[in-house]
Design an enzyme around this catalytic site. Structure first.
Site, PDB file in Angstrom:
ATOM      1  N   CYS A  58       0.088   3.021   3.816  1.00 25.25           N
ATOM      2  CA  CYS A  58       0.452   2.454   5.118  1.00 25.25           C
ATOM      3  C   CYS A  58       1.504   1.351   5.031  1.00 25.25           C
ATOM      4  O   CYS A  58       2.007   0.903   6.067  1.00 25.25           O
ATOM      5  CB  CYS A  58      -0.795   1.928   5.830  1.00 25.25           C
TER       6      CYS A  58
ATOM      7  N   CYS B 255      -5.319  -0.039   5.800  1.00 23.71           N
ATOM      8  CA  CYS B 255      -5.897   1.305   5.915  1.00 23.71           C
ATOM      9  C   CYS B 255      -7.147   1.505   5.064  1.00 23.71           C
ATOM     10  O   CYS B 255      -7.768   2.567   5.112  1.00 23.71           O
ATOM     11  CB  CYS B 255      -4.859   2.359   5.528  1.00 23.71           C
TER      12      CYS B 255
ATOM     13  N   CYS C 247       0.836  -1.196   0.000  1.00 22.99           N
ATOM     14  CA  CYS C 247       0.000   0.000   0.000  1.00 22.99           C
ATOM     15  C   CYS C 247       0.874   1.250   0.000  1.00 22.99           C
ATOM     16  O   CYS C 247       1.807   1.360   0.807  1.00 22.99           O
ATOM     17  CB  CYS C 247      -0.908  -0.007   1.226  1.00 22.99           C
TER      18      CYS C 247
ATOM     19  N   ASP D  76      21.282  -0.408 -18.767  1.00 25.45           N
ATOM     20  CA  ASP D  76      21.050  -1.599 -17.947  1.00 25.45           C
ATOM     21  C   ASP D  76      19.959  -2.440 -18.595  1.00 25.45           C
ATOM     22  O   ASP D  76      18.792  -2.054 -18.616  1.00 25.45           O
ATOM     23  CB  ASP D  76      20.633  -1.170 -16.539  1.00 25.45           C
TER      24      ASP D  76
ATOM     25  N   CYS E  96      -6.311  -2.700   0.385  1.00 28.02           N
ATOM     26  CA  CYS E  96      -5.385  -2.769   1.510  1.00 28.02           C
ATOM     27  C   CYS E  96      -6.180  -3.070   2.769  1.00 28.02           C
ATOM     28  O   CYS E  96      -7.083  -2.300   3.138  1.00 28.02           O
ATOM     29  CB  CYS E  96      -4.627  -1.447   1.660  1.00 28.02           C
TER      30      CYS E  96
END
Length: 467
Positions: free
Chosen positions: A216, A238, A213, A366, A235
């Site tokens: 939170c 929260c 999340c 990369d 989530c």
């Protein structure tokens, strides 16, 4: 008349002419030259847009979404400016205005539709005042250039908050990294999203960018995934969850290069059909539709514009070579590549596959991201895949990756000469060819392919560069 602006525009137009004369696209050079002469050129020209400026950003889908929005607004009879060449840095955005400006420093424009590179958002937003900002998605992409995603989203969040309260956000409800911007910016939002489809799964083995999340830090739970971290999430810590969408696509069907679905919006519904391939293109269309809905464009007109849309350079363009189809697709990160592989597998028939992988600055030096792509899915289908031809500056790297994915080594061929590799994949006696290319290889591949095969169908509003 502002003499500095006039001088900048004149110099930019000369630079564009010289660039085109040398066989280049001239998509960024006019802006670079103009800004050298007068740094306020973009701000001066953008202030003349009569209605609104629409900015489109995010990792994947910027070019296609911008082209779709431009098509919708043009079909509605508006005069528009857009960086259709796909040059999405500040120089490219400036160049799009330079090309439409008179030497007196005036433009005739209702809307400006501007694709903007994620890292360039703060600079561009300082120079102009958009009324609409579209955020498509956030996936890990070119880490040596774009940083980690929490930094990317933080930079965009700060630039949006600094731009004032006159912006409406058009957000992808299915991406938690995008949906968080409603709460973190406090700006008004229009959400778009996708209900469950036949491809939705309850578990996912793909690389996901948002496992926790953003508020939170608790793990996100999913009812289902579409791809990557896109899906219906929540989530338990929260309560942050996938928001309700004003524009939602349901009952999607994707077959033989055609997407069909039902669009649900404002207690209405309509059928949408497009001549494109891939679930990601449905997301792009929903974003464009949401913009048009917000701006008050008539629904039948938007549906017809999207129906007529055709892919631009590298967005699953279709060519014909001696009666067989060849598809060209841009790839630049694991999630986008995985969706390209899903398209490859969904098309029936035998196929030959070509990869052009570069590691130039614009691609990202990369290339370890190739090991996060789920090439293993090809092992189960390799009886329909006759040959894998690998080219580009890192052709050997993609060949090695395919070997470790379980592809028989007798099907993997490396060509240093890109032209010979493309000729070989086209001459393979299969039903079709499928070509994947990274950023800097795309234009050379397209040029070679275009000299050998015929383009099927018209381009979209403009031939785009990559983004």
């Amino acid at each position: 008349m502002n003499l500095r602006v006039s001088a900048a525009i004149a110099a930019g137009k000369i630079a564009f002419w010289l660039s085109k004369k040398k066989g280049n696209k001239g998509s960024s050079l006019p802006g670079m030259v103009a800004l050298k002469i007068y740094s306020g050129t973009l701000r001066y020209l953008a202030a003349q847009v009569r209605k609104q400026i629409v900015v489109v950003s995010g990792t994947n889908g910027k070019t296609t979404t911008s082209n779709m929005i431009f098509g919708i607004l043009s079909s509605a009879g508006y005069k528009n400016i857009a960086n259709l060449e796909g040059a999405n840095l500040v120089s490219g955005v400036t160049a799009s205005f330079i090309k439409s400006a008179g030497l007196s420093g005036t433009i005739d424009c209702d809307y400006a539709v501007l694709e903007v590179d994620e890292a360039t958002m703060p600079i561009v937003l300082e120079e102009l005042s958009p009324g609409v900002v579209v955020l498509t998605n956030f996936f890990r992409d070119q880490l040596d250039r774009y940083w980690e995603l929490d930094k990317v989203t933080g930079v965009i969040r700060k630039s949006l908050k600094n731009s004032g309260k006159n912006i409406t956000l058009i957000l992808n409800a299915d991406d938690p990294l995008v949906a968080q911007f409603e709460r973190t910016t406090g700006l008004p939002v229009v959400f778009y999203g996708l209900s469950g489809s036949e491809r939705s799964v309850s578990t996912s083995t793909q690389t996901r960018e948002a496992q926790y999340c953003p508020f939170c830090g608790s793990p996100l739970g999913y009812d289902f995934y579409h791809y990557g971290q896109l899906g219906r999430y929540r989530c338990n810590g929260c309560g942050f969850a996938r928001p309700l969408a004003r524009v939602e696509a349901g009952e999607p069907g994707i077959k033989d290069g055609v997407v069909n679905c039902r669009l649900y919006f404002d207690r209405q519904e309509a059928g949408l059909t497009m001549q494109v391939q891939g679930l990601y293109n449905l997301y792009n269309a929903m974003a464009a539709f949401a913009v048009g809905l917000h701006l008050g464009v008539e629904v039948p007109l938007m549906l017809e514009s999207l129906r007529k849309y055709r892919p631009v350079l590298g967005r699953l363009e279709r060519f014909n070579y001696q009666g067989r189809s060849a598809f060209l697709s841009l790839v630049k990160n694991p999630t986008g590549f995985n969706e390209g592989l899903a398209d490859l597998r969904s098309i029936k028939g035998t196929k030959s596959v070509f990869f052009a992988i570069n590691d130039n600055d614009a691609d990202g030096r990369d290339i370890s991201w190739l090991w996060d792509v789920d090439f293993e899915v090809l092992d189960t289908d390799h009886n329909d895949l006759a040959v894998f031809i690998c080219s580009g500056s890192r052709g050997e790297e993609i060949a090695l990756r395919l070997k470790y994915a379980g592809i028989p080594v007798n099907k993997i061929v490396v060509y240093k000469d890109m032209g010979r590799g493309i000729r070989s994949v086209l001459d393979s006696r299969t039903d079709m060819a499928y070509l994947f290319s990274t950023y800097t290889a795309l234009w050379p591949v397209h040029k070679i392919l275009n000299s050998m095969a015929d383009k099927e169908g018209p381009y979209a509003s403009g031939v785009s560069s990559v983004s």
